[in-house]
Design an enzyme around this catalytic site. Structure first.
Site, PDB file in Angstrom:
ATOM      1  N   CYS A  79       0.668  -1.205   0.147  1.00  0.00           N
ATOM      2  CA  CYS A  79      -0.134   0.044   0.085  1.00  0.00           C
ATOM      3  C   CYS A  79       0.821   1.344  -0.171  1.00  0.00           C
ATOM      4  O   CYS A  79       1.398   1.406  -0.978  1.00  0.00           O
ATOM      5  CB  CYS A  79      -0.878  -0.101   1.014  1.00  0.00           C
ATOM      6  SG  CYS A  79      -2.622   0.950   0.950  1.00  0.00           S
ATOM      7  N   HIS A 172      -3.337  -5.326   1.600  1.00  0.00           N
ATOM      8  CA  HIS A 172      -2.827  -5.637   3.091  1.00  0.00           C
ATOM      9  C   HIS A 172      -2.728  -7.150   3.385  1.00  0.00           C
ATOM     10  O   HIS A 172      -3.625  -7.474   3.961  1.00  0.00           O
ATOM     11  CB  HIS A 172      -3.438  -4.994   3.881  1.00  0.00           C
ATOM     12  CG  HIS A 172      -3.254  -3.417   3.803  1.00  0.00           C
ATOM     13  ND1 HIS A 172      -2.406  -2.749   4.589  1.00  0.00           N
ATOM     14  CD2 HIS A 172      -3.895  -2.374   3.212  1.00  0.00           C
ATOM     15  CE1 HIS A 172      -2.211  -1.359   4.307  1.00  0.00           C
ATOM     16  NE2 HIS A 172      -3.348  -0.961   3.506  1.00  0.00           N
ATOM     17  N   GLU A 174      -0.949  -8.709   5.270  1.00  0.00           N
ATOM     18  CA  GLU A 174      -0.649  -8.822   6.877  1.00  0.00           C
ATOM     19  C   GLU A 174      -2.275  -8.558   7.444  1.00  0.00           C
ATOM     20  O   GLU A 174      -2.332  -8.908   8.644  1.00  0.00           O
ATOM     21  CB  GLU A 174       0.314  -7.586   7.213  1.00  0.00           C
ATOM     22  CG  GLU A 174      -0.325  -6.293   7.385  1.00  0.00           C
ATOM     23  CD  GLU A 174      -0.585  -5.460   6.096  1.00  0.00           C
ATOM     24  OE1 GLU A 174      -0.331  -6.152   5.121  1.00  0.00           O
ATOM     25  OE2 GLU A 174      -0.725  -4.542   6.071  1.00  0.00           O
TER      26      GLU A 174
HETATM   27  N1  GLN Z   1      -3.578   6.420   0.864  1.00  0.00           N
HETATM   28  C1  GLN Z   1      -2.345   5.807   1.313  1.00  0.00           C
HETATM   29  C2  GLN Z   1      -1.334   7.066   0.886  1.00  0.00           C
HETATM   30  O1  GLN Z   1      -1.553   7.567  -0.027  1.00  0.00           O
HETATM   31  C3  GLN Z   1      -2.404   4.744   1.376  1.00  0.00           C
HETATM   32  C4  GLN Z   1      -3.192   3.690   2.292  1.00  0.00           C
HETATM   33  C5  GLN Z   1      -2.614   2.566   2.879  1.00  0.00           C
HETATM   34  O2  GLN Z   1      -1.122   2.432   3.044  1.00  0.00           O
HETATM   35  N2  GLN Z   1      -3.490   1.690   3.540  1.00  0.00           N
HETATM   36  O3  GLN Z   1      -0.199   6.946   1.162  1.00  0.00           O
END
Ligand code: GLN
Length: 198
Positions: A79, A172, A174
């Site tokens: 992410c 994710h 995890e």
């Molecule tokens: N929207 C977040 C970002 O731009 C990432 C979201 C996440 O890691 N769950 O950093």
């Protein structure tokens, strides 16, 4: 086995740590650049990529990360971690490490809904299988370079990708009870340790 580092500046590093420890691997929470020298692989967790980036820059992490990557030590970004590792970032644009040749559009999943769980598909070691995936304001991979292998998709869009020693997931792993992706990353680390011995 040598410890795996989990970047512990911000975000959901604890969930990665629990998952790796449950797989029997020693984990080091990385808070200073010098600690990267003690680990054989690094997880960059989800969180908020702009904040993470500011903390990395404030602590002068970037040269140490460049050395880590140049040594081909495996890095796994989920992410926000994917956003930091991508070559291009949009919505809004921000500096990124560029260790994997993909473009990432921030917050592209879950604009309407902050987060959702769905079933995607992964192909690891030529075996295709469904995988539950949790997306939280997740980035969309909008471009995949030639050297990048797509290992997972959701509705035919790439969500898990690898280029050499760098693995990224928009979701994710995890946060579900699936160990598959962490096991795959551990194998990347074992392969690196093996190669170094040769
Ligand atoms: N929207 C977040 C970002 O731009 C990432 C979201 C996440 O890691 N769950 O950093």
């Amino acid at each position: 086995m040598q410890a795996i580092g989990v970047l512990a500046l911000q975000g959901d590093f604890a969930a990665h740590q629990h998952r790796l420890e449950a797989l029997g691997v020693p984990v080091l929470q990385v808070r200073k650049p010098a600690e990267l020298e003690q680990v054989a692989g690094l997880v960059i967790p989800g969180g908020e990529s702009t904040t993470l980036l500011k903390l990395l820059q404030a602590d002068d992490f970037l040269p140490a990360l460049d050395r880590f990557h140049a040594a081909q030590k495996p890095i796994f970004g989920t992410c926000a971690g994917l956003i930091l590792l991508a070559r291009e970032v949009s919505d809004p644009a921000q500096f990124s490490l560029g260790y994997i040749d993909i473009a990432a559009q921030r917050n592209a999943y879950g604009r309407q809904r902050e987060s959702f769980e769905t079933i995607g598909e992964i192909t690891l070691y030529e075996k295709r299988e469904p995988l539950p995936m949790v997306f939280i304001r997740a980035p969309r991979i909008t471009r995949v370079g030639k050297g990048v292998t797509v290992l997972g998709t959701h509705r035919s869009e790439p969500v898990l990708a690898r280029e050499g020693s760098v693995l990224v997931a928009s979701f994710h792993p995890e946060l579900t009870d699936q160990e598959t992706i962490h096991r795959y990353f551990l194998q990347m680390v074992r392969d690196w340790i093996e190669k170094k011995r040769e």
